[in-house]
Write an enzyme that holds these catalytic residues in place. Structure first.
Site, PDB file in Angstrom:
ATOM      1  N   HIS A 277       0.857  -1.199   0.000  1.00  0.00           N
ATOM      2  CA  HIS A 277       0.000   0.000   0.000  1.00  0.00           C
ATOM      3  C   HIS A 277       0.885   1.237   0.000  1.00  0.00           C
ATOM      4  CE1 HIS A 277      -3.371   2.647   0.947  1.00  0.00           C
ATOM      5  NE2 HIS A 277      -2.531   3.269   1.745  1.00  0.00           N
TER       6      HIS A 277
ATOM      7  N   ARG B 164     -14.842  12.821   7.796  1.00  0.00           N
ATOM      8  CA  ARG B 164     -13.547  13.472   8.094  1.00  0.00           C
ATOM      9  C   ARG B 164     -13.206  14.505   7.021  1.00  0.00           C
ATOM     10  NH1 ARG B 164      -9.718   8.767   7.973  1.00  0.00           N
ATOM     11  NH2 ARG B 164      -8.122  10.356   8.231  1.00  0.00           N
TER      12      ARG B 164
ATOM     13  N   SER C 219      -8.063   3.859   9.274  1.00  0.00           N
ATOM     14  CA  SER C 219      -8.732   3.830   7.977  1.00  0.00           C
ATOM     15  C   SER C 219      -7.982   2.906   7.005  1.00  0.00           C
ATOM     16  CB  SER C 219      -8.796   5.267   7.434  1.00  0.00           C
ATOM     17  OG  SER C 219      -9.096   5.288   6.076  1.00  0.00           O
TER      18      SER C 219
ATOM     19  N   ASP D  30     -15.546   2.759   7.250  1.00  0.00           N
ATOM     20  CA  ASP D  30     -14.551   3.720   6.762  1.00  0.00           C
ATOM     21  C   ASP D  30     -15.143   4.642   5.705  1.00  0.00           C
ATOM     22  OD1 ASP D  30     -11.801   4.775   6.570  1.00  0.00           O
ATOM     23  OD2 ASP D  30     -11.972   4.042   4.526  1.00  0.00           O
TER      24      ASP D  30
ATOM     25  N   LYS E 258      -8.820  -1.576   6.136  1.00  0.00           N
ATOM     26  CA  LYS E 258      -9.074  -2.060   4.767  1.00  0.00           C
ATOM     27  C   LYS E 258      -8.038  -3.108   4.365  1.00  0.00           C
ATOM     28  CE  LYS E 258      -9.348   2.292   3.573  1.00  0.00           C
ATOM     29  NZ  LYS E 258      -9.493   3.611   3.010  1.00  0.00           N
TER      30      LYS E 258
HETATM   31  N1  URA Z   1      -6.154   6.979   2.786  1.00  0.00           N
HETATM   32  C1  URA Z   1      -7.106   6.287   3.440  1.00  0.00           C
HETATM   33  O1  URA Z   1      -7.560   5.254   2.985  1.00  0.00           O
HETATM   34  N2  URA Z   1      -7.549   6.791   4.606  1.00  0.00           N
HETATM   35  C2  URA Z   1      -7.079   7.918   5.158  1.00  0.00           C
HETATM   36  O2  URA Z   1      -7.507   8.298   6.235  1.00  0.00           O
HETATM   37  C3  URA Z   1      -6.083   8.624   4.473  1.00  0.00           C
HETATM   38  C4  URA Z   1      -5.635   8.122   3.279  1.00  0.00           C
END
Ligand code: URA
Length: 449
Positions: free
Chosen positions: A82, A168, A183, A161, A187
């Protein structure tokens, strides 16, 4: 659960219990806790932070709000990568087929571009017919069959999320390290991974531009992953200039295909191989970095990595012929060469400004609903530090209209001049490696470890 009392306690800097976090996330996802209360709580988290047990509890509660990518027991290691996002960052497009061709299972669940950064899904969708939306069950089936799937987050994965991130975004609560960690990691953990490699970008074009902040984010994510049973390693890598020579969608696919043929720019391959080596080592397929890099290069040389990309494109409905004939990808009608005004060494061009030029030409989004033009983008030809002669072509603009090309040309020449005058030292491409045990400068790593 009396939500106002929880907000007050968090505001006072107290830790909430894991049961309280679970109830809050479940209540919010079910629509029982209103946005205004969660906004206040998120703002309290912005200022007070979360202790490690709260962060673990929040991440777990978010993970439990949805489904996971199913996995058979046993079988090859499942490893993902990621990136916190950047300009020209196409390493996912290269690493997913490359690692799968090495026998690693790679569930590459990616995002779209937002702001000045590009997104893997938008790049893949530049391939005519390529589908990135699929139910989790189909993603799991493809992963078992060919070892790799490149898909977008669905409603089934971490629905908490989706709601929290949207909230947010409009309440000034994005830039919180614990909230970002929960967050991203919820995932990633939904992919049921054995290992995860994080590419945390540093520099003016990064989500966290400062080294200290990027390091804290990396350590926090590594700790959450490790505690959840997913071996997690982070590399801090430079985003004070774009990665590789292209920024856009179709043109980044062309550069990724070139990389899988062994023909890509040095900086792109350096970062890609460093990340890929970590993935191979996590999968237990190499005992040290030198062995891992040798194996990755051999897999590229043999053509197996490119064949794996062909398989992915075929499985996901795309036009496989683009791999051998990239001219089948969408192409911009205006292709304009930009020449250096004088001699000098190529400076690091600011990725944020370049990313914004791509967005302005239609290659990215200003709002999540915007359509992306796959054909437009920029090529930056010399590598940072390379000597260039006045009159030499240093960049190529791919634009939909001559007016867009004019604007991009002016902005590029201005950015080049400003960068030339700043005399900025580029960051090392690979800055640090962070594991749950220690952090070390990348340049001092022993390759036989
Ligand atoms: N990418 C995400 O998936 N979540 C965040 O909070 C910031 C970047």
């Amino acid at each position: 659960m009396v939500v106002p009392r929880l907000i007050e306690r968090k505001r006072a800097g107290e830790a909430l219990t894991s049961g309280e976090w679970r109830a809050l996330v479940a209540g919010y996802t079910a629509g029982e806790v209103p946005d205004y209360q969660v906004s206040a709580l998120l703002m309290a988290v912005m200022f007070r932070g979360l202790d490690p047990s709260e962060l673990g509890a929040l991440t777990q509660a978010m993970l439990d709000s949805g489904d996971r990518l199913s996995r058979p027991s046993g079988g090859p290691s499942r490893i993902d990568k990621h990136s916190t996002g950047g300009v020209g960052d196409k390493t996912s497009l290269i690493l997913a087929p490359l690692l799968a061709a090495c026998g690693v299972r790679v569930p590459m669940m990616s995002g779209r571009g937002l702001g000045h950064t590009g997104g893997t899904l938008d790049k893949l969708e530049a391939i005519p017919g390529f589908m990135t939306r699929m139910p989790l069950i189909d993603a799991a089936r493809q992963l078992d069959a060919i070892g790799v799937v490149m898909f977008g987050q669905t409603d089934e994965i971490v629905p908490a999320d989706r709601k929290l991130y949207a909230l947010r975004d409009v309440t000034g609560t994005v830039e919180s390290i614990p909230l970002i960690t929960a967050s991203i990691m919820s995932k990633k953990l939904a992919e049921q991974l054995d290992g995860l490699v994080l590419d945390v970008k540093v520099g003016s074009g990064a989500f966290m531009p400062k080294l200290d902040d990027a390091r804290t984010l990396a350590r926090t994510m590594v700790d959450v992953g490790t505690q959840a049973g997913c071996r997690t390693v982070a590399l801090l890598t430079a985003m004070d200039r774009p990665l590789g020579r292209t920024a856009g969608n179709a043109i980044e696919v062309v550069e990724s295909i070139a990389a899988l043929r062994g023909e890509a720019a040095g900086d792109l391959m350096e970062v890609t191989l460093a990340l890929g080596a970590e993935m191979l080592m996590l999968a237990g397929k190499a005992v040290n970095r030198a062995e891992a890099v040798a194996r990755l290069k051999a897999t590229i040389r043999s053509g197996a990595a490119l064949d794996k990309l062909r398989e992915v494109v075929r499985w996901q409905g795309g036009d496989v012929a683009v791999i051998d004939d990239p001219s089948r990808l969408p192409a911009a009608p205006i292709v304009r060469k930009i020449r250096a005004g004088h001699n000098g060494r190529m400076p690091p061009l600011p990725p944020r400004a370049l990313g914004e030029m791509v967005v302005a030409m239609g290659g990215g989004r200003r709002t999540a609903a915007d359509e992306v033009d796959p054909a437009v983008g920029l090529e930056i030809l010399p590598r940072v530090g390379q000597s260039v002669q006045g009159g030499e072509v240093v960049a190529v603009v791919h634009a939909r209209t001559a007016a867009d090309a004019d604007v991009a040309e002016t902005s590029l020449l201005r950015a080049l001049d400003a960068a030339w005058q700043r005399h900025e030292q580029p960051l090392p491409l690979l800055l640090e490696r962070i594991t749950s045990e220690h952090s070390e400068p990348y340049g001092e790593l022993q390759w036989d470890r």
